[in-house]
Scaffold this motif. Structure first.
Motif, mmCIF file in Angstrom:
data_model
loop_
_atom_site.group_PDB
_atom_site.id
_atom_site.type_symbol
_atom_site.label_atom_id
_atom_site.label_comp_id
_atom_site.label_asym_id
_atom_site.label_seq_id
_atom_site.Cartn_x
_atom_site.Cartn_y
_atom_site.Cartn_z
ATOM 1 N N ARG A 1 0.829 -1.218 0.000
ATOM 2 C CA ARG A 1 0.000 0.000 0.000
ATOM 3 C C ARG A 1 0.860 1.263 0.000
ATOM 4 O O ARG A 1 0.535 2.245 -0.654
ATOM 5 N N SER A 2 1.972 1.230 0.728
ATOM 6 C CA SER A 2 2.793 2.448 0.831
ATOM 7 C C SER A 2 3.655 2.664 -0.408
ATOM 8 O O SER A 2 3.967 3.798 -0.754
ATOM 9 N N ALA B 1 6.292 1.174 7.100
ATOM 10 C CA ALA B 1 5.835 1.300 5.707
ATOM 11 C C ALA B 1 6.104 2.709 5.178
ATOM 12 O O ALA B 1 6.513 2.892 4.026
ATOM 13 N N GLU B 2 5.880 3.675 6.040
ATOM 14 C CA GLU B 2 6.116 5.070 5.666
ATOM 15 C C GLU B 2 7.611 5.300 5.417
ATOM 16 O O GLU B 2 7.995 5.960 4.452
ATOM 17 N N GLU C 1 2.737 0.605 10.204
ATOM 18 C CA GLU C 1 2.516 1.882 9.521
ATOM 19 C C GLU C 1 3.783 2.718 9.412
ATOM 20 O O GLU C 1 4.125 3.228 8.336
ATOM 21 N N ALA D 1 8.645 3.794 2.091
ATOM 22 C CA ALA D 1 8.263 4.625 0.935
ATOM 23 C C ALA D 1 9.231 5.788 0.762
ATOM 24 O O ALA D 1 9.622 6.125 -0.363
#
Ligand code: MN
Length: 254
Positions: free
Chosen positions: A21-22, A140-141, A137, A144
């Protein structure tokens, strides 16, 4: 940017989904991951059975996603299947559980990234330091941001980045620090049990001895709440002790 996402926890692992998703907004994303749990599979590749790639649907806006019966390192190789151009970036994770010190030797996550580095591709592995109640989260950030920064840049030859993120919320997370692999000594335990038919079987267990925390290591960084970024190279040569070792083999051929 063509990005391959893979892991060793399996195609339906929540860490993989968070990563997909990221990274999806950054380019063309392909996911190839093992159909089942392959943690500690190391750098094994499959030579003696057919490899399958089964299309799957993930709840992430990726371009393609496949489950395979292969290993994590196989996944990196399979990215070029059917004439696909090789990815610009290989990202493995987000692994549930740290990959620190000598764990990179066993880790399928690290090995998938290492396989990318061996193919001359920019690669990184990313793990959070918990097996349960993982907070993906923030990791993942970070993935990215790192992926975006790697766009148009190179890493040192034959090197991948092994990233370990403390299992913390973004606001509690420290800074990324460049580290070296520490030594995570394990209390290796081999448990002997008996099956219902009276035959013995064995189960590996053991705990890392967290006390081994030297300044500058990956272990030390994550214990301090920082994001550890370790450049890892496949070169396992030991360059010390040459004289003693020469003496060890001298005359053995006579
Ligand atoms: Mn794993």
């Amino acid at each position: 940017m063509r990005i391959l996402i893979t892991n060793d926890d399996g195609i339906y692992a929540p860490g993989l989904l968070a990563l997909a998703r990221s990274l999806a907004p950054l380019g063309e994303v392909m996911v190839i991951a093992p159909e089942r749990q392959q943690s500690a599979a190391g750098h094994g590749i499959t030579l003696h059975k057919p490899l399958r790639m089964t299309p799957v649907t993930l709840d992430a806006p990726v371009d393609e996603a496949f489950a395979t019966n292969g290993t994590p390192a196989d996944c990196t190789i399979l990215a070029a299947a059917d004439g696909r151009p090789r990815p610009d970036l290989v990202v493995a994770g987000i692994n549930a559980g740290a990959n620190l010190g000598e764990e990179v030797l066993y880790s399928g996550t690290a090995s998938a990234a290492m396989e990318g580095a061996l193919q001359g591709l920019r690669s990184f592995a990313i793990s959070v330091t918990a097996y349960e109640n993982c907070i993906f989260e923030a990791a993942a950030e970070f993935a990215a941001k790192l992926a975006a920064r790697l766009h148009g840049r190179t890493l040192p030859r034959d090197t991948f980045l092994n990233v370990n993120v403390p299992n913390l919320c973004a606001e509690d997370l420290g800074l990324p620090v460049l580290t070296r692999l520490g030594r995570r000594n394990y209390s290796n335990e081999l448990e002997r049990r008996e099956d219902p038919r009276g035959r013995s079987y064995y189960w590996f267990s053991g705990q890392p001895l967290e006390s081994d925390c030297e300044e500058g290591t990956d272990i030390c960084a994550v214990e301090a709440g920082n994001i550890s970024v370790t450049p890892v190279h496949f070169d396992m040569n030991f360059r010390g002790g040459r004289e003693e070792l020469q003496e060890l083999i001298d005359g053995l051929g006579e």
